[in-house]
Design an enzyme around this catalytic site. Structure first.
Site, PDB file in Angstrom:
ATOM      1  N   LYS A   1       0.673  -1.266   0.130  1.00  0.00           N
ATOM      2  CA  LYS A   1      -0.004  -0.029   0.012  1.00  0.00           C
ATOM      3  C   LYS A   1       0.763   1.263  -0.097  1.00  0.00           C
ATOM      4  CE  LYS A   1      -1.533   1.517   4.130  1.00  0.00           C
ATOM      5  NZ  LYS A   1      -1.458   2.921   4.349  1.00  0.00           N
ATOM      6  N   ASN A   2       2.024   1.211   0.798  1.00  0.00           N
ATOM      7  CA  ASN A   2       2.777   2.412   1.082  1.00  0.00           C
ATOM      8  C   ASN A   2       3.745   2.798  -0.197  1.00  0.00           C
ATOM      9  OD1 ASN A   2       1.175   2.752   3.389  1.00  0.00           O
ATOM     10  ND2 ASN A   2       2.782   2.343   4.974  1.00  0.00           N
TER      11      ASN A   2
ATOM     12  N   CYS B   1      -4.449  12.171  13.114  1.00  0.00           N
ATOM     13  CA  CYS B   1      -5.230  10.917  13.121  1.00  0.00           C
ATOM     14  C   CYS B   1      -4.988  10.418  14.639  1.00  0.00           C
ATOM     15  CB  CYS B   1      -4.696  10.266  11.922  1.00  0.00           C
ATOM     16  SG  CYS B   1      -3.158   9.186  12.281  1.00  0.00           S
TER      17      CYS B   1
ATOM     18  N   ARG C   1       0.753  14.534  13.535  1.00  0.00           N
ATOM     19  CA  ARG C   1       1.339  14.191  11.852  1.00  0.00           C
ATOM     20  C   ARG C   1       1.042  15.306  10.952  1.00  0.00           C
ATOM     21  NH1 ARG C   1      -1.181   8.544   9.725  1.00  0.00           N
ATOM     22  NH2 ARG C   1       0.900   8.715   8.422  1.00  0.00           N
TER      23      ARG C   1
ATOM     24  N   ASP D   1       4.944   0.539  12.236  1.00  0.00           N
ATOM     25  CA  ASP D   1       3.776   0.034  11.575  1.00  0.00           C
ATOM     26  C   ASP D   1       3.587  -1.743  11.991  1.00  0.00           C
ATOM     27  OD1 ASP D   1       3.878   1.584   8.244  1.00  0.00           O
ATOM     28  OD2 ASP D   1       3.178   2.061  10.332  1.00  0.00           O
TER      29      ASP D   1
ATOM     30  N   VAL E   1       8.408   6.710  16.929  1.00  0.00           N
ATOM     31  CA  VAL E   1       7.774   7.672  15.717  1.00  0.00           C
ATOM     32  C   VAL E   1       6.702   8.429  15.951  1.00  0.00           C
ATOM     33  CG1 VAL E   1       7.506   7.132  13.163  1.00  0.00           C
ATOM     34  CG2 VAL E   1       9.209   6.070  14.394  1.00  0.00           C
TER      35      VAL E   1
ATOM     36  N   ARG F   1      -8.625  -0.665   4.937  1.00  0.00           N
ATOM     37  CA  ARG F   1      -7.851   0.406   4.348  1.00  0.00           C
ATOM     38  C   ARG F   1      -6.539  -0.394   3.960  1.00  0.00           C
ATOM     39  NH1 ARG F   1      -6.739   5.391   7.229  1.00  0.00           N
ATOM     40  NH2 ARG F   1      -5.623   5.785   5.299  1.00  0.00           N
TER      41      ARG F   1
HETATM   42  C1  EPZ Z   1       4.307   7.072   6.440  1.00  0.00           C
HETATM   43  O1  EPZ Z   1       3.706   7.832   6.907  1.00  0.00           O
HETATM   44  C2  EPZ Z   1       3.338   5.750   6.345  1.00  0.00           C
HETATM   45  N1  EPZ Z   1       2.310   6.114   5.192  1.00  0.00           N
HETATM   46  C3  EPZ Z   1       2.852   5.315   7.748  1.00  0.00           C
HETATM   47  O2  EPZ Z   1       2.212   4.221   7.496  1.00  0.00           O
HETATM   48  C4  EPZ Z   1       4.155   5.061   8.414  1.00  0.00           C
HETATM   49  O3  EPZ Z   1       3.559   4.662   9.777  1.00  0.00           O
HETATM   50  C5  EPZ Z   1       4.952   6.334   8.639  1.00  0.00           C
HETATM   51  O4  EPZ Z   1       5.492   6.618   7.377  1.00  0.00           O
HETATM   52  C6  EPZ Z   1       6.269   5.829   9.429  1.00  0.00           C
HETATM   53  O5  EPZ Z   1       7.035   4.908   8.846  1.00  0.00           O
HETATM   54  C7  EPZ Z   1       2.581   5.917   4.052  1.00  0.00           C
HETATM   55  O6  EPZ Z   1       3.552   5.850   3.529  1.00  0.00           O
HETATM   56  C8  EPZ Z   1       1.224   6.274   3.179  1.00  0.00           C
HETATM   57  P1  EPZ Z   1       6.478  10.283   8.502  1.00  0.00           P
HETATM   58  P2  EPZ Z   1       4.243   9.230   7.113  1.00  0.00           P
HETATM   59  O7  EPZ Z   1       6.169  11.348   7.730  1.00  0.00           O
HETATM   60  O8  EPZ Z   1       4.875   9.733   5.928  1.00  0.00           O
HETATM   61  C9  EPZ Z   1       6.525  13.772  11.759  1.00  0.00           C
HETATM   62  C10 EPZ Z   1       0.283   2.668   7.840  1.00  0.00           C
HETATM   63  O9  EPZ Z   1       0.178   2.262   8.973  1.00  0.00           O
HETATM   64  N2  EPZ Z   1       6.345  14.862  10.852  1.00  0.00           N
HETATM   65  O10 EPZ Z   1       7.623   9.278   8.226  1.00  0.00           O
HETATM   66  O11 EPZ Z   1       2.954  10.261   7.129  1.00  0.00           O
HETATM   67  C11 EPZ Z   1       5.532  12.783  12.036  1.00  0.00           C
HETATM   68  O12 EPZ Z   1       4.403  13.568  13.050  1.00  0.00           O
HETATM   69  C12 EPZ Z   1       0.657   3.970   7.825  1.00  0.00           C
HETATM   70  O13 EPZ Z   1       0.423   2.118   6.596  1.00  0.00           O
HETATM   71  C13 EPZ Z   1       6.863  16.153  10.811  1.00  0.00           C
HETATM   72  O14 EPZ Z   1       6.686  16.320  12.141  1.00  0.00           O
HETATM   73  O15 EPZ Z   1       5.134   9.441   8.194  1.00  0.00           O
HETATM   74  C14 EPZ Z   1       5.997  11.722  12.713  1.00  0.00           C
HETATM   75  O16 EPZ Z   1       6.107  11.558  14.125  1.00  0.00           O
HETATM   76  C15 EPZ Z   1       0.549   4.743   9.358  1.00  0.00           C
HETATM   77  N3  EPZ Z   1       6.641  17.068  10.045  1.00  0.00           N
HETATM   78  C16 EPZ Z   1       7.347  11.237  12.072  1.00  0.00           C
HETATM   79  O17 EPZ Z   1       7.618  12.703  11.505  1.00  0.00           O
HETATM   80  C17 EPZ Z   1       6.265  16.591   8.750  1.00  0.00           C
HETATM   81  O18 EPZ Z   1       6.278  17.193   7.786  1.00  0.00           O
HETATM   82  C18 EPZ Z   1       7.298  10.398  10.855  1.00  0.00           C
HETATM   83  O19 EPZ Z   1       6.225  10.612  10.021  1.00  0.00           O
HETATM   84  C19 EPZ Z   1       6.241  15.033   8.315  1.00  0.00           C
HETATM   85  C20 EPZ Z   1       6.263  14.256   9.593  1.00  0.00           C
END
Ligand code: EPZ
Length: 420
Positions: free
Chosen positions: A22-23, A117, A122, A307, A329, A399
């Site tokens: 998916k990701n 969420c 996020r 995850d 994370v 999802r």
């Molecule tokens: C991706 O989400 C995945 N989703 C998530 O999978 C996964 O848990 C996550 O990466 C971490 O591996 C997809 O790829 C579609 P991040 P993403 O930006 O990119 C902070 C699932 O279950 N952050 O790597 O949204 C954020 O709050 C989903 O399939 C900022 O502060 O995660 C978090 O604490 C859930 N500012 C950390 O970084 C930003 O601009 C990592 O988030 C961006 C992120």
């Protein structure tokens, strides 16, 4: 709302095949906005999020033809609107992935600001600051991100304050059409980022260093169509391995990629699983033994993936001994803990760590899913419970897990969907 009804206590055993990731599928589908040619994407999983991404692209005028065997042909040439509406973005945060490619190719993009969420606030501040550094004018008002660029984006040297998967993907996509070179420091190393980079290179992008923490992109004037097949889903793979380990069973998982699951496989071996690997398959056998509790800390790839934290918490809940699970994370990814404790688990949250004292078996109960991976962990807990567990709000599950009850039934689980 559909529910899943589970009667636990059955050791799972059998063989299943893994769907596309998916990701990886979601950013690859968004990347089709970077070219006017048709992009053929294969091995797409049958998931609500994939349908939502097609709906999102469709509402902007992008044409997609769903073929046989989970393939889709996407052509952004007919695009007429450059706006991702809130009613779709609120159902799928990954909608933010259309921002970078739409801005880079069409010079404009309006994307509803994704809200928080269940697992955390996020924010997308790092996506926006990077695009601003590449010359984009970005305003956030009335809950929407309004992005514009006069002419092409400019290559820039970008340092990500945090490792962000979709942040890295958005910037990498935008940089493929920028004027000049972009360097992304502290980039995400996730295999899904590498899969996206491979697809972009098939479209003619010049990308180096994907899979490391420094990715360099030399912008080109235009990208062409291509055919690309999405990598297997490592999180789906890990979820089934953990479910089988929790029920003391055995499994052979096919159409997967063992090389990107090293941290998970090593923790499963520590828990007492006997694991064998092939090029595209993994077999796990508990020899009927109760798993041993393990301690782990989640962190960006190649460390243990966030995850799979909830799923391993469920494994520890029915393991021998105690384990500490630390989440680094996301700030609120323990929503499953309270529900598992209602099933007789012994989990105590202290800050960003949960102390798990293993039990031989849990007690089935009606529980509620809150996010995609927490729902999977509640199903695993139900598979290791006496009597009946019903999991509510399983739209979260649909999802991210393709035909989950059918695959678990193939492994001997007593599970069925109760239509609302
Ligand atoms: C991706 O989400 C995945 N989703 C998530 O999978 C996964 O848990 C996550 O990466 C971490 O591996 C997809 O790829 C579609 P991040 P993403 O930006 O990119 C902070 C699932 O279950 N952050 O790597 O949204 C954020 O709050 C989903 O399939 C900022 O502060 O995660 C978090 O604490 C859930 N500012 C950390 O970084 C930003 O601009 C990592 O988030 C961006 C992120």
């Amino acid at each position: 709302m559909d529910k899943l009804e589970i009667h636990g206590g059955v050791p799972l055993s059998g063989e299943i095949r893994i769907a596309g990731a998916k990701n990886s599928a979601l950013p690859i589908m968004a990347s089709t906005l970077l070219t006017k040619d048709t992009v053929k994407v294969g091995n797409l999983p049958h998931l609500y999020d994939i349908t939502t991404m097609l709906e999102l692209l469709g509402c902007m005028g992008v044409e997609s033809i769903v073929g046989e065997k989970l393939g889709v042909e996407i052509c952004s040439e007919p695009i007429r609107h450059f706006s991702a509406p809130y009613d779709l973005v609120k159902t799928m945060r990954a909608s933010i992935l259309v921002l970078g490619p739409m801005l880079a190719h069409y010079g404009q993009a309006e994307v509803a600001l994704p809200g928080g969420c269940a697992i955390g606030s996020r924010p997308v501040n790092l996506h926006l600051s990077a695009l601003k550094k590449m010359g984009a004018d970005i305003n956030v008002e009335n809950g929407y991100i309004e992005a514009r660029t006069k002419g092409r984006l400019k290559g820039a040297h970008i340092f990500m304050d945090l490792v962000t998967v979709t942040g890295t993907e958005n910037v990498m996509m935008a940089a493929t059409l920028a004027d000049g070179q972009t360097i992304i420091e502290n980039a995400a190393r996730e295999p899904e980022v590498v899969d996206l980079a491979n697809c972009l290179k098939a479209m003619g992008a010049k990308i180096f260093g994907e899979g490391t923490d420094t990715i360099t992109i030399d912008g080109v004037k235009e990208l062409r169509g291509c055919e690309y097949s999405v990598m297997p889903d490592r999180i789906e793979t890990g979820t089934y391995l953990i479910a089988v380990a929790a029920t003391r069973g055995k499994i052979k998982i096919k159409d997967t990629r063992p090389s990107i699951l090293e941290s998970v496989l090593s923790k499963l071996e520590e828990a007492g699983a006997q694991i064998q690997l092939g090029e595209d398959w993994i077999s796990l056998d508990m020899k009927g033994n109760q798993p041993r509790a393990v301690s782990l800390t989640t962190a960006p790839y190649p460390a243990f993936p966030t995850d799979m934290q909830a799923q391993f918490t469920a494994l520890n809940a029915v393991a021998e001994g105690s384990g500490l699970i630390t989440e680094t994370v996301f700030e609120n990814r323990f929503m499953h803990v309270h529900e598992m404790n209602r099933m007789g688990a012994d989990l105590k949250v202290e800050g960003n760590t949960v102390l798990v004292k293993g039990k031989d078996i849990l007690q089935g109960a009606p529980v509620m899913a809150t996010d995609l991976r927490a729902s999977a962990s509640l199903i695993i807990a139900g598979l290791m419970s006496e009597n009946q567990t019903t999991v509510d709000r399983i739209y979260h599950i649909d999802r991210g897990y393709e035909c989950i009850e059918e695959k678990l039934q193939l492994l001997g689980a007593k599970i069925k969907r109760l239509p609302s």
